[in-house]
Design an enzyme around this catalytic site. Sequence first.
Site, PDB file in Angstrom:
ATOM      1  N   ARG A  36       0.828  -1.214   0.000  1.00 28.25           N
ATOM      2  CA  ARG A  36       0.000   0.000   0.000  1.00 28.25           C
ATOM      3  C   ARG A  36       0.862   1.264   0.000  1.00 28.25           C
ATOM      4  NH1 ARG A  36      -5.294  -1.159   3.913  1.00 28.25           N
ATOM      5  NH2 ARG A  36      -6.520  -2.186   2.281  1.00 28.25           N
ATOM      6  N   LYS A 197     -18.995 -17.791   2.206  1.00 24.91           N
ATOM      7  CA  LYS A 197     -20.425 -17.692   2.488  1.00 24.91           C
ATOM      8  C   LYS A 197     -21.202 -16.906   1.440  1.00 24.91           C
ATOM      9  CE  LYS A 197     -19.860 -17.995   7.522  1.00 24.91           C
ATOM     10  NZ  LYS A 197     -20.164 -17.356   8.826  1.00 24.91           N
ATOM     11  N   GLY A 354      -9.358  -9.037  -0.106  1.00 27.81           N
ATOM     12  CA  GLY A 354      -8.195  -9.559   0.613  1.00 27.81           C
ATOM     13  C   GLY A 354      -7.777 -10.958   0.210  1.00 27.81           C
ATOM     14  N   GLY A 377     -13.197  -3.649   1.406  1.00 23.70           N
ATOM     15  CA  GLY A 377     -14.597  -3.242   1.491  1.00 23.70           C
ATOM     16  C   GLY A 377     -15.034  -2.318   0.376  1.00 23.70           C
TER      17      GLY A 377
END
Length: 396
Positions: A36, A197, A354, A377
């Site tokens: 980053r 999920k 991620g 996100g």
Amino acid sequence: MTWKTLDDIDLDGKVVLTRVDINVPMENGRVTDATRIERIAPTVRDILARGGKPVLLAHFDRPKGKVVPEMSLRQVLPALSDALGVEVTFAEDCVGDAAAAAVAALPKGGVLLLENTRFHKGEEKNDPDFAAALAKLGDVYVNDAFSAAHRAHASTEGIARLLPSAAGRLMQAELEALEKALARPERPVVAVVGGAKVSTKLELLGNLIEKVDAVVIGGGMANTFLAAQGIDVGKSLCEHDMTDTAREIMDKAHKAACEIVLPVDVVVAREFKAGAQNDTVAANACPPDAMILDAGPNSIARIATVLSGARTLVWNGPLGAFEIPPFNVATDAAARQAAALTKAGRLLSVAGGGDTVAALNASGSASDFTYVSTAGGAFLEWLEGKTLPGVAALDQ
């Protein structure tokens, strides 16, 4: 949506408040992954080349509005200076007298890092007074933190409304890649959606089905879709309470003429550990005492056919338990093929999240994708079709 870039704004002699994301992993006081930090270097260097004075705004960890010494940004200074090739100075606060004095002392050609914005409660509350205190320090605002753009915080949204604003090079690259992949894609468009999920990716699937031609579903999510078709998945990770939802998604996809690609064969094991004894069976033949941990060779071949016919690919999530060999085979095979197609000029490939970044790095294919987003996100919310406050604030 339109936004200004560094090319559209005069920076000469200006103090450029630059929101970056350098929330990097640390161990024993050292940065363990500087990705980053390295990615903000083009923006900082461009500001310097245009005569601007970069003053970096950033958060680190979750101090929740309190000063937490171990969450100070001071600890990233060595890695930041190395990445930028200049000695970066540091201010003990991001607002007030300490910040103002550090900004006033910043020479042309210098770079200043302000202390963790989240040491102040006003940051995450997007408090107008705190945003104004930040804005008071500079002449121009540049947002280079797409990964924080889904948060309406003072340093990502509030300040953009108070100063002439633009997207930094990393933000610009991210937005352009995502626009090409979903807003103006070359068809056919394929999405690879994996992970554990279905429940965490409902909005993502709902949005993508309306925009893409095929969705390859893998990982634990695929087990839920198999169970929704009445298939026994043994002891596999599976959200049995989400099978009705999975059927609804498949019905919606059928009506939208979006193909759902599920495993036709699977790799199963009785233990979830490296080198575990495993077998390949048909997707509807998982033994009751076994777990599905990867897609099988016929599924890999089917995915290869789908990718070969695509012109645009959006990828979020692995196809199996990639962290533990040999259950990385399907993810690695698909990733390498997507990378090869991209390198050959046949595919525009955008990936993020991620686990996705980790999986593509592990396969050795990340560098050949068109764009790999380090945003978690924010990347996911963009794919879900949501408006990101930090991006909307830059809209001209």
